[in-house]
Scaffold this motif. Structure first.
Motif, PDB file in Angstrom:
ATOM      1  N   LYS A 258       0.827  -1.199   0.142  1.00  0.00           N
ATOM      2  CA  LYS A 258      -0.076  -0.037  -0.151  1.00  0.00           C
ATOM      3  C   LYS A 258       1.003   1.086   0.063  1.00  0.00           C
ATOM      4  O   LYS A 258       0.507   2.393  -0.578  1.00  0.00           O
ATOM      5  N   LEU A 259       2.076   1.090   0.652  1.00  0.00           N
ATOM      6  CA  LEU A 259       2.824   2.311   0.675  1.00  0.00           C
ATOM      7  C   LEU A 259       3.629   2.540  -0.579  1.00  0.00           C
ATOM      8  O   LEU A 259       3.536   3.766  -1.214  1.00  0.00           O
ATOM      9  N   GLU A 260       3.830   1.381  -1.361  1.00  0.00           N
ATOM     10  CA  GLU A 260       4.267   1.660  -2.820  1.00  0.00           C
ATOM     11  C   GLU A 260       3.233   2.249  -3.531  1.00  0.00           C
ATOM     12  O   GLU A 260       3.652   3.138  -4.419  1.00  0.00           O
ATOM     13  N   ASN A 261       2.104   1.977  -3.440  1.00  0.00           N
ATOM     14  CA  ASN A 261       0.908   2.392  -3.975  1.00  0.00           C
ATOM     15  C   ASN A 261       0.894   4.118  -3.812  1.00  0.00           C
ATOM     16  O   ASN A 261       0.452   4.911  -4.764  1.00  0.00           O
ATOM     17  N   ALA A 262       1.014   4.513  -2.643  1.00  0.00           N
ATOM     18  CA  ALA A 262       0.926   5.849  -2.140  1.00  0.00           C
ATOM     19  C   ALA A 262       1.946   6.823  -2.774  1.00  0.00           C
ATOM     20  O   ALA A 262       1.788   7.820  -3.247  1.00  0.00           O
ATOM     21  N   VAL A 263       3.082   6.128  -2.718  1.00  0.00           N
ATOM     22  CA  VAL A 263       4.388   6.702  -3.367  1.00  0.00           C
ATOM     23  C   VAL A 263       4.048   7.016  -5.062  1.00  0.00           C
ATOM     24  O   VAL A 263       4.520   8.213  -5.615  1.00  0.00           O
ATOM     25  N   ARG A 264       3.696   6.108  -5.765  1.00  0.00           N
ATOM     26  CA  ARG A 264       3.054   6.254  -7.078  1.00  0.00           C
ATOM     27  C   ARG A 264       2.140   7.164  -7.528  1.00  0.00           C
ATOM     28  O   ARG A 264       2.314   7.864  -8.110  1.00  0.00           O
ATOM     29  N   LYS A 265       1.219   7.164  -6.377  1.00  0.00           N
ATOM     30  CA  LYS A 265       0.005   7.788  -6.776  1.00  0.00           C
ATOM     31  C   LYS A 265       0.336   9.387  -6.407  1.00  0.00           C
ATOM     32  O   LYS A 265      -0.169  10.416  -6.995  1.00  0.00           O
ATOM     33  N   THR A 266       1.383   9.623  -5.310  1.00  0.00           N
ATOM     34  CA  THR A 266       1.433  11.049  -4.932  1.00  0.00           C
ATOM     35  C   THR A 266       2.629  11.645  -5.543  1.00  0.00           C
ATOM     36  O   THR A 266       2.855  12.783  -5.562  1.00  0.00           O
ATOM     37  N   GLY A 267       3.750  10.747  -5.927  1.00  0.00           N
ATOM     38  CA  GLY A 267       5.139  11.182  -6.431  1.00  0.00           C
ATOM     39  C   GLY A 267       5.769  11.576  -5.098  1.00  0.00           C
ATOM     40  O   GLY A 267       7.073  11.949  -5.501  1.00  0.00           O
ATOM     41  N   ILE A 268       5.386  11.356  -3.996  1.00  0.00           N
ATOM     42  CA  ILE A 268       6.242  11.684  -2.898  1.00  0.00           C
ATOM     43  C   ILE A 268       7.162  10.298  -2.618  1.00  0.00           C
ATOM     44  O   ILE A 268       6.691   9.436  -2.354  1.00  0.00           O
ATOM     45  N   THR A 269       8.582  10.932  -2.364  1.00  0.00           N
ATOM     46  CA  THR A 269       9.327   9.791  -2.299  1.00  0.00           C
ATOM     47  C   THR A 269      10.012   9.678  -1.036  1.00  0.00           C
ATOM     48  O   THR A 269      11.028   8.916  -0.737  1.00  0.00           O
ATOM     49  N   HIS A 270       9.726  10.513   0.081  1.00  0.00           N
ATOM     50  CA  HIS A 270      10.274  10.492   1.463  1.00  0.00           C
ATOM     51  C   HIS A 270       9.187   9.850   2.217  1.00  0.00           C
ATOM     52  O   HIS A 270       7.856  10.235   2.356  1.00  0.00           O
ATOM     53  N   VAL A 271       9.544   8.589   2.696  1.00  0.00           N
ATOM     54  CA  VAL A 271       8.519   7.932   3.435  1.00  0.00           C
ATOM     55  C   VAL A 271       8.910   7.659   4.696  1.00  0.00           C
ATOM     56  O   VAL A 271      10.201   6.865   4.936  1.00  0.00           O
ATOM     57  N   ALA A 272       8.269   7.687   5.781  1.00  0.00           N
ATOM     58  CA  ALA A 272       8.624   7.436   7.254  1.00  0.00           C
ATOM     59  C   ALA A 272       7.595   6.475   7.690  1.00  0.00           C
ATOM     60  O   ALA A 272       6.516   6.446   7.027  1.00  0.00           O
ATOM     61  N   VAL A 273       7.947   5.849   8.738  1.00  0.00           N
ATOM     62  CA  VAL A 273       7.070   4.943   9.510  1.00  0.00           C
ATOM     63  C   VAL A 273       7.006   5.026  10.936  1.00  0.00           C
ATOM     64  O   VAL A 273       8.025   5.562  11.648  1.00  0.00           O
ATOM     65  N   SER A 274       5.911   5.210  11.750  1.00  0.00           N
ATOM     66  CA  SER A 274       6.042   5.135  13.081  1.00  0.00           C
ATOM     67  C   SER A 274       4.824   4.484  13.673  1.00  0.00           C
ATOM     68  O   SER A 274       3.960   3.671  12.887  1.00  0.00           O
ATOM     69  N   GLY A 275       4.688   4.271  14.978  1.00  0.00           N
ATOM     70  CA  GLY A 275       3.849   3.479  15.813  1.00  0.00           C
ATOM     71  C   GLY A 275       4.415   2.309  16.259  1.00  0.00           C
ATOM     72  O   GLY A 275       5.664   1.902  15.978  1.00  0.00           O
ATOM     73  N   GLY A 276       3.814   1.581  17.170  1.00  0.00           N
ATOM     74  CA  GLY A 276       4.494   0.402  17.659  1.00  0.00           C
ATOM     75  C   GLY A 276       4.860  -0.696  17.041  1.00  0.00           C
ATOM     76  O   GLY A 276       5.891  -1.273  17.021  1.00  0.00           O
ATOM     77  N   VAL A 277       4.142  -0.863  15.638  1.00  0.00           N
ATOM     78  CA  VAL A 277       4.631  -1.962  14.843  1.00  0.00           C
ATOM     79  C   VAL A 277       5.879  -1.712  13.855  1.00  0.00           C
ATOM     80  O   VAL A 277       6.370  -2.550  13.238  1.00  0.00           O
TER      81      VAL A 277
END
Length: 337
Positions: A258-277
């Protein structure tokens, strides 16, 4: 003039406090609650009682480690929600009393907002990369799974989220099916080491391009284990590593897909992750691997800032302070966003 912020986090079962000087962390103290291991999950009533016992010692230690006096504090930031109501009430009530007693401003902080801004925590002597605006943030925990488009410290848009269960819940329920102790997600990660992630195949949900679903995966995992146990009573014991690795692989594949889909859809290539998982080793590895395959830049917090902590509350409080975003004394906590 330097600004000193005290942050208080009490949304679930960790009592935490942190002191920041501007956006630089001076101290960060967390007191856990081992009693919940006996029950296989957090018991809300016990959690709120433990917060009442822990909050004063935790804040005292936090001030000592920061080498400051409480009179140096310019504002108190606290987690308003979402979370367990009894737990939130302890932190909220203490923050109100502390601020009122010192005559300083009160700052309310949303728990998810704080997880996103955990990437702006600066440690003394540690230069780390901070994601530039705009960036995408995958927030994954026991209660939330969202992809957030972060435009500024305060302008954020949820562009994808779970339609049922959260990723953390899928880890925890999978662990319970296997008879693993609490905290389940950590036990799955630990037991997955050395396992074959392709030993068992679990279905990938057919939902929206940026949305998540984990209820079907949990059910499929339950049926897989149940059906094999009918044939072999020792199935779990003999296949524990492979079962954990397969469950973990399936969850991480859904998240990164899903994150890959979001990158393709928005064109934004700076990706962060947060939360317990985001503390999960397989998810961290997949995000780093994605830098080469998907040409994105990954931002992964230190493990201590992945789980619930007050440093993320304090840094959010700092940015709210310099923007004059203060709360009233009659502010009440909320359990859901």
């Amino acid at each position: 003039m330097s600004i000193y912020i005290l942050g208080i986090e009490s949304s679930c079962d960790d009592t935490a406090a942190a002191v920041f000087c501007d956006n630089v962390m001076l101290s960060n103290v967390i007191a856990g609650q081992d009693i919940h291991r006996l029950y296989g999950g957090v018991v809300p009533e016990y959690a709120s009682r433990a917060h009442q016992q822990n909050i004063i010692p935790v804040i005292e230690q936090c001030l000592i480690k920061a080498k400051i006096n409480k009179k140096n504090i310019h504002a108190v930031a606290f987690t308003r929600g979402p979370g367990l109501l009894g737990s939130l009430l302890v932190g909220t009530s203490f923050a109100k009393a502390f601020a009122l007693g010192l005559g300083i401003p009160l700052i309310e902080v949303d728990h998810i907002h704080a997880h996103v801004l955990s990437h702006f925590i600066v440690e003394q002597g540690n230069d780390k990369a901070i994601p530039p605006f705009p960036f995408l943030c995958l927030v994954v925990s026991g209660g939330h799974t969202q992809i957030i488009l972060v435009k500024s410290h305060f302008e954020m848009e949820v562009i994808g989220q779970t339609i049922d269960d959260a990723a953390g819940e899928a880890f925890d329920k999978g662990a319970k099916i296997l008879g693993l102790p609490y905290p389940g997600g950590q036990m799955v990660d630990k037991n997955a080491l050395g396992g074959n992630p392709h030993a068992f195949t679990l279905p990938e949900p057919a939902v929206g391009e940026l949305d998540f679903s984990f209820s079907g995966l949990k059910t499929s995992f339950l049926y897989l284990v149940r059906d094999h146990l009918k044939i072999n009573p020792n199935f779990i014991e003999e296949n524990l590593a492979n079962l954990c690795a397969s469950l973990q692989y399936s969850i991480v594949k859904i998240l990164t897909g899903k994150l890959e889909n979001a990158v393709r859809k928005t064109g934004i290539t700076h990706v962060a992750v947060s939360g317990g998982v985001s503390a999960n080793s397989a998810l961290r590895s997949a995000l780093l691997q994605g830098q080469a395959e998907n040409k994105w830049t990954a931002y992964i917090p230190a493990t201590v800032y992945s789980t619930d902590n007050a440093a993320m509350v304090a840094v959010t409080g700092y940015y709210k302070y310099i923007s004059n975003r203060f709360a009233a004394q009659n502010t009440s906590p909320y359990t859901r966003t």
